[in-house]
Enzyme design. Structure first.
Site, PDB file in Angstrom:
ATOM      1  N   LYS A  11       0.827  -1.217   0.000  1.00  0.00           N
ATOM      2  CA  LYS A  11       0.000   0.000   0.000  1.00  0.00           C
ATOM      3  C   LYS A  11       0.865   1.273   0.000  1.00  0.00           C
ATOM      4  CE  LYS A  11      -3.992  -2.230   2.183  1.00  0.00           C
ATOM      5  NZ  LYS A  11      -5.030  -2.109   3.257  1.00  0.00           N
ATOM      6  N   TYR A  51     -12.506  -1.448  -3.769  1.00  0.00           N
ATOM      7  CA  TYR A  51     -13.039  -1.627  -2.416  1.00  0.00           C
ATOM      8  C   TYR A  51     -14.558  -1.493  -2.363  1.00  0.00           C
ATOM      9  CZ  TYR A  51      -8.390  -1.856  -0.266  1.00  0.00           C
ATOM     10  OH  TYR A  51      -7.134  -2.252   0.120  1.00  0.00           O
ATOM     11  N   PHE A  59     -15.382   3.756   7.025  1.00  0.00           N
ATOM     12  CA  PHE A  59     -14.002   4.088   6.635  1.00  0.00           C
ATOM     13  C   PHE A  59     -13.793   4.129   5.123  1.00  0.00           C
ATOM     14  CE2 PHE A  59     -14.117  -0.542   7.535  1.00  0.00           C
ATOM     15  CZ  PHE A  59     -13.645  -1.060   6.329  1.00  0.00           C
ATOM     16  N   ARG A  87      -2.603 -14.499   4.615  1.00  0.00           N
ATOM     17  CA  ARG A  87      -3.257 -13.735   5.696  1.00  0.00           C
ATOM     18  C   ARG A  87      -2.478 -13.921   7.009  1.00  0.00           C
ATOM     19  NH1 ARG A  87      -7.508 -10.102   4.322  1.00  0.00           N
ATOM     20  NH2 ARG A  87      -7.662 -10.047   6.579  1.00  0.00           N
ATOM     21  N   THR A  93      -5.718  -6.891  10.613  1.00  0.00           N
ATOM     22  CA  THR A  93      -5.978  -5.604   9.959  1.00  0.00           C
ATOM     23  C   THR A  93      -5.422  -4.444  10.777  1.00  0.00           C
ATOM     24  OG1 THR A  93      -8.035  -6.568   9.111  1.00  0.00           O
ATOM     25  CG2 THR A  93      -7.796  -4.155   8.975  1.00  0.00           C
ATOM     26  N   ARG A 104       2.347  -6.613   8.831  1.00  0.00           N
ATOM     27  CA  ARG A 104       1.662  -5.430   9.384  1.00  0.00           C
ATOM     28  C   ARG A 104       2.249  -5.013  10.725  1.00  0.00           C
ATOM     29  NH1 ARG A 104      -4.446  -7.050   7.295  1.00  0.00           N
ATOM     30  NH2 ARG A 104      -4.444  -5.727   5.436  1.00  0.00           N
ATOM     31  N   ASN A 114      -2.054   0.272   6.659  1.00  0.00           N
ATOM     32  CA  ASN A 114      -1.569  -0.975   7.252  1.00  0.00           C
ATOM     33  C   ASN A 114      -0.686  -1.781   6.296  1.00  0.00           C
ATOM     34  OD1 ASN A 114      -3.596  -1.866   5.596  1.00  0.00           O
ATOM     35  ND2 ASN A 114      -4.769  -2.912   7.179  1.00  0.00           N
ATOM     36  N   HIS A 117      -2.185  -5.406   1.488  1.00  0.00           N
ATOM     37  CA  HIS A 117      -3.489  -6.066   1.294  1.00  0.00           C
ATOM     38  C   HIS A 117      -3.272  -7.558   1.127  1.00  0.00           C
ATOM     39  CE1 HIS A 117      -7.481  -6.848  -0.451  1.00  0.00           C
ATOM     40  NE2 HIS A 117      -6.864  -7.577  -1.361  1.00  0.00           N
ATOM     41  N   GLU A 128      -9.421 -10.031  -7.904  1.00  0.00           N
ATOM     42  CA  GLU A 128      -8.491  -8.933  -7.637  1.00  0.00           C
ATOM     43  C   GLU A 128      -7.255  -9.006  -8.545  1.00  0.00           C
ATOM     44  OE1 GLU A 128      -9.986  -8.482  -2.996  1.00  0.00           O
ATOM     45  OE2 GLU A 128      -7.970  -9.259  -3.377  1.00  0.00           O
TER      46      GLU A 128
HETATM   47  N1  UDP Z   1      -9.718  -0.227   7.194  1.00  0.00           N
HETATM   48  C1  UDP Z   1      -9.800   0.991   7.859  1.00  0.00           C
HETATM   49  N2  UDP Z   1     -10.503   1.039   9.041  1.00  0.00           N
HETATM   50  C2  UDP Z   1     -11.125  -0.053   9.571  1.00  0.00           C
HETATM   51  C3  UDP Z   1     -11.044  -1.276   8.885  1.00  0.00           C
HETATM   52  C4  UDP Z   1     -10.334  -1.333   7.707  1.00  0.00           C
HETATM   53  O1  UDP Z   1      -9.262   1.994   7.414  1.00  0.00           O
HETATM   54  O2  UDP Z   1     -11.753   0.038  10.649  1.00  0.00           O
HETATM   55  C5  UDP Z   1      -8.974  -0.301   5.923  1.00  0.00           C
HETATM   56  C6  UDP Z   1      -7.631  -1.028   6.059  1.00  0.00           C
HETATM   57  O3  UDP Z   1      -6.683  -0.404   5.160  1.00  0.00           O
HETATM   58  C7  UDP Z   1      -7.994  -2.422   5.597  1.00  0.00           C
HETATM   59  C8  UDP Z   1      -8.991  -2.118   4.474  1.00  0.00           C
HETATM   60  O4  UDP Z   1      -9.733  -1.021   4.970  1.00  0.00           O
HETATM   61  O5  UDP Z   1      -6.860  -3.156   5.167  1.00  0.00           O
HETATM   62  C9  UDP Z   1      -9.932  -3.254   4.114  1.00  0.00           C
HETATM   63  O6  UDP Z   1     -10.594  -3.675   5.297  1.00  0.00           O
HETATM   64  P1  UDP Z   1     -10.769  -5.230   5.625  1.00  0.00           P
HETATM   65  O7  UDP Z   1     -11.741  -5.336   6.739  1.00  0.00           O
HETATM   66  O8  UDP Z   1     -11.079  -5.978   4.361  1.00  0.00           O
HETATM   67  O9  UDP Z   1      -9.322  -5.653   6.193  1.00  0.00           O
HETATM   68  P2  UDP Z   1      -8.182  -6.576   5.559  1.00  0.00           P
HETATM   69  O10 UDP Z   1      -8.869  -7.675   4.807  1.00  0.00           O
HETATM   70  O11 UDP Z   1      -7.344  -5.683   4.666  1.00  0.00           O
HETATM   71  O12 UDP Z   1      -7.404  -7.065   6.736  1.00  0.00           O
HETATM   72 MG    MG Z   2     -10.306  -7.581   3.313  1.00  0.00          MG
END
Ligand code: UDP
Ligand code: MG
Length: 139
Positions: A11, A51, A59, A87, A93, A104, A114, A117, A128
């Site tokens: 990112k 997204y 968010f 993952r 996250t 992360r 973070n 992705h 994707e």
């Molecule tokens: N994100 C954020 N605030 C939140 C949750 C997620 O800004 O409370 C952002 C963060 O960059 C995250 C992305 O949105 O990686 C996608 O969210 P997701 O829940 O899919 O998390 P991920 O799969 O990336 O762990």
């Molecule tokens: Mg996700």
């Protein structure tokens, strides 16, 4: 793709901080093969498309602005059990909740910025990957 591929993006925060090489090294040392990779930048509109699943989340706007704020490194990766193992490699996250030694935990600066992705399913990994790469670029 059937279980052996995932999709990732380094990112904007991690690219800007100069962590592309360190993160890519961790990915390869964890046994992932790079199937496709490039440096690019998302427009605000393309970030919104990527997204779209989060459109109703509070968010979403900030996330799309952040993800279009600078260059990113999208990659398609291959490994047995790729989605789940990746993952695990990237961690939770929220970096404050991410396990020690995860990407992360090491490189993220906030729950939004973070660092990286990781796809959440085989189906989304394929969607994707195809969002960024033509089929002939994935080899
Ligand atoms: N994100 C954020 N605030 C939140 C949750 C997620 O800004 O409370 C952002 C963060 O960059 C995250 C992305 O949105 O990686 C996608 O969210 P997701 O829940 O899919 O998390 P991920 O799969 O990336 O762990
Ligand atoms: Mg996700």
């Amino acid at each position: 793709m059937s279980g052996n591929r995932t999709f990732t993006m380094i990112k904007p925060d991690a690219v800007a901080a100069g962590n592309t090489g360190a993160i890519t090294k961790m990915i390869e040392e964890a046994g992932f093969r790079i199937v496709a990779m490039k440096k690019t930048k998302l427009s605000r509109e393309r970030a919104g498309q990527f997204y779209a699943i989060h459109k109703e989340r509070p968010f979403y706007e900030d996330l799309c602005n952040y993800m279009s704020s600078g260059p990113i490194i999208p990659m398609t990766l291959e490994k047995e059990n790729a989605v789940e193992d990746f993952r695990t490699l990237i961690g939770a996250t929220n970096p404050q909740e991410a396990a020690e030694g995860t990407i992360r935990k090491l490189f993220a600066t906030s729950i939004e910025a973070n660092a990286i992705h990781g796809s959440d399913s085989d189906e989304n990994a394929e969607i994707e990957s195809n969002f960024f790469f033509s089929r002939t670029e994935q080899f």
